[in-house]
Structures are given as C-alpha cells and as structure tokens.
Design a protein around this motif. Sequence first.
Motif, PDB file in Angstrom:
ATOM      1  N   LEU A 106      11.665 -62.062  96.393  1.00 57.43           N
ATOM      2  CA  LEU A 106      11.327 -60.651  96.595  1.00 57.43           C
ATOM      3  C   LEU A 106      12.539 -59.874  97.094  1.00 57.43           C
ATOM      4  O   LEU A 106      12.762 -58.721  96.702  1.00 57.43           O
ATOM      5  CB  LEU A 106      10.169 -60.553  97.597  1.00 57.43           C
ATOM      6  CG  LEU A 106       9.416 -59.219  97.685  1.00 57.43           C
ATOM      7  CD1 LEU A 106       8.901 -58.791  96.310  1.00 57.43           C
ATOM      8  CD2 LEU A 106       8.257 -59.340  98.663  1.00 57.43           C
ATOM      9  N   GLY A 107      13.343 -60.519  97.953  1.00 58.34           N
ATOM     10  CA  GLY A 107      14.554 -59.875  98.443  1.00 58.34           C
ATOM     11  C   GLY A 107      15.545 -59.592  97.331  1.00 58.34           C
ATOM     12  O   GLY A 107      16.149 -58.520  97.275  1.00 58.34           O
ATOM     13  N   ASP A 108      15.703 -60.552  96.412  1.00 56.77           N
ATOM     14  CA  ASP A 108      16.608 -60.351  95.272  1.00 56.77           C
ATOM     15  C   ASP A 108      16.129 -59.208  94.382  1.00 56.77           C
ATOM     16  O   ASP A 108      16.923 -58.373  93.931  1.00 56.77           O
ATOM     17  CB  ASP A 108      16.722 -61.635  94.450  1.00 56.77           C
ATOM     18  CG  ASP A 108      17.539 -62.703  95.162  1.00 56.77           C
ATOM     19  OD1 ASP A 108      18.241 -62.358  96.128  1.00 56.77           O
ATOM     20  OD2 ASP A 108      17.462 -63.880  94.755  1.00 56.77           O
ATOM     21  N   LEU A 109      14.813 -59.192  94.124  1.00 57.86           N
ATOM     22  CA  LEU A 109      14.263 -58.125  93.284  1.00 57.86           C
ATOM     23  C   LEU A 109      14.428 -56.762  93.944  1.00 57.86           C
ATOM     24  O   LEU A 109      14.766 -55.777  93.280  1.00 57.86           O
ATOM     25  CB  LEU A 109      12.773 -58.390  93.002  1.00 57.86           C
ATOM     26  CG  LEU A 109      12.451 -59.523  92.031  1.00 57.86           C
ATOM     27  CD1 LEU A 109      10.939 -59.727  91.942  1.00 57.86           C
ATOM     28  CD2 LEU A 109      13.015 -59.227  90.642  1.00 57.86           C
ATOM     29  N   TYR A 110      14.207 -56.712  95.250  1.00 58.23           N
ATOM     30  CA  TYR A 110      14.369 -55.446  95.978  1.00 58.23           C
ATOM     31  C   TYR A 110      15.819 -54.975  95.928  1.00 58.23           C
ATOM     32  O   TYR A 110      16.102 -53.796  95.704  1.00 58.23           O
ATOM     33  CB  TYR A 110      13.917 -55.615  97.427  1.00 58.23           C
ATOM     34  CG  TYR A 110      14.289 -54.437  98.296  1.00 58.23           C
ATOM     35  CD1 TYR A 110      13.537 -53.267  98.277  1.00 58.23           C
ATOM     36  CD2 TYR A 110      15.419 -54.478  99.116  1.00 58.23           C
ATOM     37  CE1 TYR A 110      13.887 -52.179  99.058  1.00 58.23           C
ATOM     38  CE2 TYR A 110      15.774 -53.401  99.900  1.00 58.23           C
ATOM     39  CZ  TYR A 110      15.006 -52.255  99.873  1.00 58.23           C
ATOM     40  OH  TYR A 110      15.361 -51.176 100.637  1.00 58.23           O
ATOM     41  N   SER A 111      16.745 -55.917  96.131  1.00 56.02           N
ATOM     42  CA  SER A 111      18.166 -55.575  96.088  1.00 56.02           C
ATOM     43  C   SER A 111      18.550 -55.029  94.717  1.00 56.02           C
ATOM     44  O   SER A 111      19.265 -54.032  94.598  1.00 56.02           O
ATOM     45  CB  SER A 111      19.006 -56.811  96.421  1.00 56.02           C
ATOM     46  OG  SER A 111      20.382 -56.536  96.303  1.00 56.02           O
ATOM     47  N   ASN A 112      18.061 -55.686  93.660  1.00 51.45           N
ATOM     48  CA  ASN A 112      18.351 -55.228  92.301  1.00 51.45           C
ATOM     49  C   ASN A 112      17.769 -53.839  92.061  1.00 51.45           C
ATOM     50  O   ASN A 112      18.423 -52.968  91.465  1.00 51.45           O
ATOM     51  CB  ASN A 112      17.775 -56.212  91.282  1.00 51.45           C
ATOM     52  CG  ASN A 112      18.472 -57.557  91.322  1.00 51.45           C
ATOM     53  OD1 ASN A 112      19.563 -57.690  91.874  1.00 51.45           O
ATOM     54  ND2 ASN A 112      17.839 -58.578  90.764  1.00 51.45           N
ATOM     55  N   LYS A 113      16.536 -53.631  92.513  1.00 49.62           N
ATOM     56  CA  LYS A 113      15.857 -52.354  92.275  1.00 49.62           C
ATOM     57  C   LYS A 113      16.571 -51.200  92.983  1.00 49.62           C
ATOM     58  O   LYS A 113      16.808 -50.148  92.394  1.00 49.62           O
ATOM     59  CB  LYS A 113      14.402 -52.440  92.747  1.00 49.62           C
ATOM     60  CG  LYS A 113      13.571 -51.177  92.479  1.00 49.62           C
ATOM     61  CD  LYS A 113      12.152 -51.340  92.994  1.00 49.62           C
ATOM     62  CE  LYS A 113      11.326 -50.095  92.766  1.00 49.62           C
ATOM     63  NZ  LYS A 113      11.092 -49.822  91.336  1.00 49.62           N
ATOM     64  N   THR A 114      16.915 -51.426  94.269  1.00 48.73           N
ATOM     65  CA  THR A 114      17.577 -50.354  95.001  1.00 48.73           C
ATOM     66  C   THR A 114      18.982 -50.092  94.464  1.00 48.73           C
ATOM     67  O   THR A 114      19.450 -48.950  94.487  1.00 48.73           O
ATOM     68  CB  THR A 114      17.646 -50.681  96.509  1.00 48.73           C
ATOM     69  OG1 THR A 114      18.185 -51.990  96.693  1.00 48.73           O
ATOM     70  CG2 THR A 114      16.269 -50.608  97.143  1.00 48.73           C
ATOM     71  N   SER A 115      19.657 -51.129  93.988  1.00 51.44           N
ATOM     72  CA  SER A 115      20.985 -50.932  93.379  1.00 51.44           C
ATOM     73  C   SER A 115      20.873 -50.085  92.120  1.00 51.44           C
ATOM     74  O   SER A 115      21.693 -49.190  91.875  1.00 51.44           O
ATOM     75  CB  SER A 115      21.626 -52.286  93.049  1.00 51.44           C
ATOM     76  OG  SER A 115      21.899 -53.020  94.220  1.00 51.44           O
ATOM     77  N   GLU A 116      19.847 -50.357  91.313  1.00 54.25           N
ATOM     78  CA  GLU A 116      19.615 -49.546  90.105  1.00 54.25           C
ATOM     79  C   GLU A 116      19.331 -48.100  90.484  1.00 54.25           C
ATOM     80  O   GLU A 116      19.866 -47.169  89.868  1.00 54.25           O
ATOM     81  CB  GLU A 116      18.432 -50.117  89.317  1.00 54.25           C
ATOM     82  CG  GLU A 116      18.709 -51.460  88.662  1.00 54.25           C
ATOM     83  CD  GLU A 116      17.444 -52.076  88.073  1.00 54.25           C
ATOM     84  OE1 GLU A 116      16.435 -51.352  87.940  1.00 54.25           O
ATOM     85  OE2 GLU A 116      17.450 -53.287  87.778  1.00 54.25           O
ATOM     86  N   GLN A 117      18.500 -47.905  91.510  1.00 53.42           N
ATOM     87  CA  GLN A 117      18.177 -46.548  91.943  1.00 53.42           C
ATOM     88  C   GLN A 117      19.412 -45.836  92.462  1.00 53.42           C
ATOM     89  O   GLN A 117      19.592 -44.637  92.233  1.00 53.42           O
ATOM     90  CB  GLN A 117      17.096 -46.597  93.026  1.00 53.42           C
ATOM     91  CG  GLN A 117      15.730 -47.025  92.517  1.00 53.42           C
ATOM     92  CD  GLN A 117      14.707 -47.161  93.632  1.00 53.42           C
ATOM     93  OE1 GLN A 117      15.055 -47.411  94.790  1.00 53.42           O
ATOM     94  NE2 GLN A 117      13.440 -46.992  93.300  1.00 53.42           N
ATOM     95  N   LEU A 118      20.267 -46.579  93.164  1.00 50.48           N
ATOM     96  CA  LEU A 118      21.499 -45.990  93.701  1.00 50.48           C
ATOM     97  C   LEU A 118      22.403 -45.508  92.570  1.00 50.48           C
ATOM     98  O   LEU A 118      22.945 -44.400  92.622  1.00 50.48           O
ATOM     99  CB  LEU A 118      22.225 -47.022  94.559  1.00 50.48           C
ATOM    100  CG  LEU A 118      23.442 -46.512  95.331  1.00 50.48           C
ATOM    101  CD1 LEU A 118      23.000 -45.783  96.583  1.00 50.48           C
ATOM    102  CD2 LEU A 118      24.370 -47.655  95.703  1.00 50.48           C
ATOM    103  N   ILE A 119      22.562 -46.342  91.548  1.00 48.73           N
ATOM    104  CA  ILE A 119      23.415 -45.977  90.404  1.00 48.73           C
ATOM    105  C   ILE A 119      22.865 -44.735  89.711  1.00 48.73           C
ATOM    106  O   ILE A 119      23.605 -43.794  89.389  1.00 48.73           O
ATOM    107  CB  ILE A 119      23.507 -47.152  89.412  1.00 48.73           C
ATOM    108  CG1 ILE A 119      24.288 -48.319  90.029  1.00 48.73           C
ATOM    109  CG2 ILE A 119      24.164 -46.720  88.102  1.00 48.73           C
ATOM    110  CD1 ILE A 119      24.217 -49.602  89.235  1.00 48.73           C
TER     111      ILE A 119
END
Length: 605
Positions: A106-119
């Motif tokens: 879940l932590g990996d998925l959250y990190s990926n999701k927020t990175s996408e949102q940041l970009i």
Amino acid sequence: MASKKEKETGFKEQFGALKNLPRFFQMIWETHRGMTIANVLLRIINGILPLAMLYIGKEIIDGVIASIGNESADLKSLWTLVGIELALATFSTIFGRAITLLDSLLGDLYSNKTSEQLIKHAATLDLYQFEDSEFYDKLERARRQTTSRTVLMSMVLEQFQDTITILSLGAGLLIFNPWLILLLIVALIPSFIGETHFNQRTYSLTRSFTPERRELDYLRYIGASDETAKEVKIFGLADFLANRFKAIADKYYKANQSIAIKRAAVGSILTGLGTASYYVAYVFIIYQTIQALITVGTLTFLAGSFNRMRNMLQGILNRFSRIADSALYLQDLFDFFELKPNIGSGKLKIPRPITKGFTFENVAFKYPQSEKYALKGLNFHLGIGEKIALVGENGAGKTTLVKLLARLYEPSEGRILLDGKDLGEYDLADLRAQIGIIFQDFIRFQMKASENIAIGDIERLAEEEEIIASAEKSLADPVIRELPAQYEQILGKRFSSGVDLSGGQWQKIALGRAYMRDAQLLILDEPTAALDARAEHEVFIRFSELIEGKSAVLISHRFSTVRMADRILFLEYGQLIEEGSHQELLALNGKYAELFNLQAQGYLS
C-alpha cells in the motif's frame, strides 16, 4: 548561502497539523480500498490477541500450580490451553507478516500515486513559478513527501492497533487494580512532553534548511554527473565542489547534532522515570501475591499486562508526537497541491484555420519581483503564412516574446490578439497544441530516438510513419539510421546501452519534434546554435519549404539565416526599434545593418 535562524514550531502548530490526517487517509483509501480494509481488519484482530494470550498464560500457570502433587488434576484442560496459546501465537505471527506486506504494498502504491499527482499538478503551474527560488523550496519539500510519508501511514495504523491492545489490557487491569493505570499514565507524561518538544525542534530545523539541502543535492549532481564531468576535470573543480559541500553539510550536521545530543540526554532521564514506575507497580503486585491476595497466574497476567501497556503507551505517546511531526511535513505536500496557476484558460477553440493572425497591442512584460521591463510597448502583427525573424543582442527579450505567444507568460500590460480576440479567451491546451516551439535549451531526453521525436506530439507516439517522416524533415533520419538500434536506440549515456550524440545531432532530433506537431504556428528559438553556418542554413531553407502556408517565428544570431524571413524585428532592451525586410533594414543603415556588417566582417577576416 545566507544563514537562517531556526524558526521554532509550537505545540499548537504541530498538533494542529493532525487535521491533515483525514485527507491523507482519504488519499490512501483512493489508492487501494481493498488493501486498506484488509489492513485495518487484521490490525483489529492483532490488537486483541495480546490480552487473550496473557489471559491464557495466566490460566496455564494457575493450572500448573494446581496440578503440582495433585494426581487427579485435569491435564487435558491444561494441554488444551497450551494448544490455544500456540494457535494464538501462530495467528499473531501470520497476521503480523500480512500487515507488514500490506503496509509495504500500500505504501508503494501511495508513493506512486502521489508522485503521478505531483508531476501532473506541476505541469499545470505557470512557467514563472518555476523560476522562483521559494517555489523550488516548496517543490523540493513536496517531492520528499511522496515517498517519506508512507512511513506515516504505517505509524498511524500501528497507533490504531496499539490503542486497541491497550484498551483491552487496560480493561483487565481495571478489574484487578485501577491504581496501576493511574501510576502508568503519570509516569509517562514527562517522556511524552520531551519527545514532542524535540520533534518540534527537528522539524523547524529541517524546514529552515530546505535551501541548503537543495544546494547539497545540486552539488552532488554537478560533482558526479556525465553532463558536468568535462568541466569538473578541465577546470579542476573537484576540491572546490567538495569543500563547498562539506561547509554546508557540516553547518547542518552541527545544528542537528546539538538537538540530537540534548534529545538523547533528556530522553534517557525521562525514560528512566517510566522504567522506575514499572518496578514500583511490580513490587506492589509481588506483595499482593505474597499476601495471597492474588494467584501466581494473576501476578504474571498483571505484570505482563502492565509491562506491555507501559511499553505500548510509551510507544504511542512518542509515536503520537512523531505523527504530529510527520503531519507537519505532510502539510508541505498539500500546500504544493494548493498552488494554482495565474494563467487561466478560456473556452474558445483555436480557429482552424487561423484567418487573421497574431497581433501585439502595446504589450509589455516584467518578471515577478522585478521593476525592470523585459519587454515594453510592442506593437506588430504576424500574418497568416508569414515568417518573421527576431533579432537582437542577448537580453533583448526575444525568447520572452515567444513565451508570451505560447502563453507561458501573460503580458503585464497590453494584449495579444488572435484573429481579433484576446489570447486569454482561447482554451490554453488547444492554443499550445497549435504552436510548435523548439527552444535553444531543449531537453535531451534519455529515451528512445523515436520517443525523443514523438515528444513533439506525444499522443502520436504509436504513429511510426509520422515519426520517421518528421525525422526526415529535420534531417535527423540519417543520424538515427546510423545508430545500432536505429529508432529504438536509447539516446544518452544515463542508461545501459545508451548512445550519446553530438550537439548538432541532438538539435536535429529536437527539430523533429516541431515537425511532429500539426501546428499552425511554428517557433524556432535558436535551436540550431550547435550547427555550423552551412548546416543551419540548410535546415532553415528546408524549414521554409516544409512550412509553406504556416506562420513562423525564427530566432537566430546568424544574420545570413534570418535574411530569408519575410520580415525582421530588431529588438533592443525589450523594445522594437527596427522592422522590415533584410534589404529594407540594410538600407535604413541602423542597428541591424551595424550588427550585420560586423558579423559579415567576422566571416571575411
């Protein structure tokens, strides 16, 4: 680097940051609902198991003592209790592993999701925001939160699990002796206050040193990068960069060291108080056992419950402070997401085709926090199918002008019209889709050759024929055909099997991007500076032939190239001082003619 005084963060601000947690967990919920539910349910079960195991342990000990010397003792019940305890211990281990797995996934998925949102969010912001150092501090802090805040998720969920355990153990202590809980809470309060104070100090220090940490990252990059290696070696910069890194790093280390030492010293004293409280309670429980007020099994249950509650409460209070601390950092991510662009989007679609062209009406522009105008009083018209060239010395405002055309900036004064309507009335994405622009400082993407060209219109990445056609137009096709994997070849040396290109070859690749876009306006902002005069002339001749019927803006320092434009605009200090064809400007014998003759003499000498 200017020194900064650490700004202290107060209790109110720190605990006020806990309001960020609902939004944080809303993002986790949206990341993967199934994993979130499973994680919570497993933690509830695992939170109750310690009480059950302690109680079974109590019954086992009492059963063993009762069975000593008793031949009629019911050993079957005793072995059943042992089996139950074994099952509970096994389940606790399995559930713990499952929780760790879910936290990781879940932590990996959250990190990926927020990175996408940041970009994606960064792409919506205005160009001038990226040119502001304070914005970069916010961006840097936000970047760090896309990964480091996954620990916060585990901490909050662990807090939830331990709270369930403490409530269940506390219920057991209340039944036997409620004074033990009061003793426990009083002993832990000083430790909690101490940890909270030092977490505040650490956060304040980290935040105040954001510019310095950003400079440290930059020094690491330029000190060990393929793009800077030549200059570092030739100019002997290694010691200079290393010493500068050391000076800044030592400054941060010493400030952090002071806090760490005080935290360790004070923490040791306060933790000692908690340990002492446990032994006060332990002595009390032993005394009750000696007086036969409670059984030996109850002694182990109470001692085990009290010790576990003490450790868990200590962990919960300290973790609570760290959660509040992390929530402050989390605010940095949310603050970044709250940034909004000032350049809005209209609703009108760009005319297809454009019928009148672009008109500058008394346009002026100055950068934020600057009193000096980069452009002032611009008035001119770019007609349909017309090719104009922008000429002037460095700093004249040529690149700023084309950025205004693409609405990367908004005019500070005046307006820009497209077919008689203000540029701001048009849909921003549609406007930029109709403008093909290649800057001198184009990016050398460490990707496949085909992807480097398709970037001009990334929606057409799968259109292989169009990519090849664009490469042929920009004269990049012969370059790519010589590569080992041709259009599938990774460019640049950052990744395995990558092949680097010369400056001129890279520029032909970049020019291919302009041809990928079926735009009505094409802008070339000195993208051929690395080419020799003959090659640049060939590129521009080909460019003129291929964009027949489209409007174009060319920027080049080579006067032999810009003379092919229909009209030349000569800029100086942000103002349009001369305008006309090459021959007209030579006849005018002004600034353009002066610079043209100087350059011509350079070629003849």
